[in-house]
Design a protein around this motif. Structure first.
Motif, PDB file in Angstrom:
ATOM      1  N   GLN A 162      -2.228  -8.527   1.368  1.00 53.60           N
ATOM      2  CA  GLN A 162      -2.302  -7.087   1.544  1.00 53.60           C
ATOM      3  C   GLN A 162      -0.918  -6.451   1.521  1.00 53.60           C
ATOM      4  OE1 GLN A 162      -4.933  -5.240   1.287  1.00 53.60           O
ATOM      5  NE2 GLN A 162      -3.685  -3.390   1.512  1.00 53.60           N
ATOM      6  N   ARG A 163       0.048  -7.109   2.121  1.00 47.15           N
ATOM      7  CA  ARG A 163       1.426  -6.608   2.101  1.00 47.15           C
ATOM      8  C   ARG A 163       1.946  -6.552   0.676  1.00 47.15           C
ATOM      9  NH1 ARG A 163       6.702  -9.806   4.561  1.00 47.15           N
ATOM     10  NH2 ARG A 163       8.282  -8.528   3.564  1.00 47.15           N
ATOM     11  N   GLU A 188       0.373  -3.612  -1.250  1.00 47.14           N
ATOM     12  CA  GLU A 188       0.960  -2.330  -0.869  1.00 47.14           C
ATOM     13  C   GLU A 188       2.349  -2.162  -1.479  1.00 47.14           C
ATOM     14  OE1 GLU A 188       0.871  -2.569   3.349  1.00 47.14           O
ATOM     15  OE2 GLU A 188      -1.302  -2.204   3.517  1.00 47.14           O
TER      16      GLU A 188
END
Length: 212
Positions: free
Chosen positions: A24-25, A28
């Motif tokens: 997820q990091r 983003e």
């Protein structure tokens, strides 16, 4: 992937992201970076799924496979990379959110997808590139082979900044000292993979082959 990968591939005209095994990091970060990018490449080490591939073997992605999709690569970029790396193999690469740690899991993935290698980043940044209509390529160097099961001490060894959390590794070895030979083997394979990644960077030059 890791800070060591980022250090190797940092060249002119390339901004490097470190996902540190955090899908997820990375998603983003990639979406933000894509707003000012002319292309995206997923480059680093990978786990081998096909026993024919050994540590240090280079794979240029023909496409990226994931659990639910197939992601295209930019044909011209792929061909430029392959031309500069004549020993590389052009083949699909599998991208998964979870680490593939055991030889049994690797064999199952090879049977299901047919890809010779797996990583945890390519499918994410391929999706981001498609969303932003950017050229995409992927180059991976095999680190752990299909017959290698990663020692537990190495599975949680990456800190949030992409560096190796030495305390976790040593703590894991205290609990499982019998993993020391496997960890040494992984270290040797990593050195081969990183050395080959450095060679690839030097051959590709500025823009990592993306400046056509």
């Amino acid at each position: 992937g890791m800070a060591r990968e980022a250090e190797i591939v940092s060249v002119a005209d390339v901004a490097v992201l470190v996902g540190a095994l955090q899908p997820q990091r990375l998603r983003e970060q990639a979406n933000i970076a894509a707003q000012n990018a002319s292309g995206i490449i997923s480059i680093g080490i990978a786990g081998g799924l096909d026993p024919q591939f050994r540590a240090g073997d280079v794979i240029v992605a023909a496409q990226i496979l994931s659990e639910h999709a197939r992601h295209h690569v930019d044909l011209a970029w792929m061909q430029r990379i392959a031309a500069k790396l004549p020993n590389a193999v052009v083949a699909p690469i599998l991208g998964l959110d979870a680490m593939t740690s055991t030889r049994e899991a690797k064999a199952q993935l090879l049977a299901r997808y047919g890809a010779p290698a797996v990583d945890m980043e390519s499918h994410i940044v391929a999706e981001v590139a498609a969303t932003h209509h950017l050229p995409f390529a992927s180059l991976r160097v095999v680190c752990d082979g299909a017959d290698d099961t990663l020692p537990h001490a190495a599975r949680n060894a990456i800190a949030p900044d992409g560096t190796v959390a030495l305390g976790r590794v040593l703590g894991g070895l205290l609990l499982r000292p019998y993993e020391i030979p496997a960890l040494i083997r992984l270290g040797n394979n990593s050195r081969k993979a990183f050395a080959e990644l450095l060679r690839c960077r030097d051959r590709l030059g500025s823009g990592l082959g993306g400046l056509g």
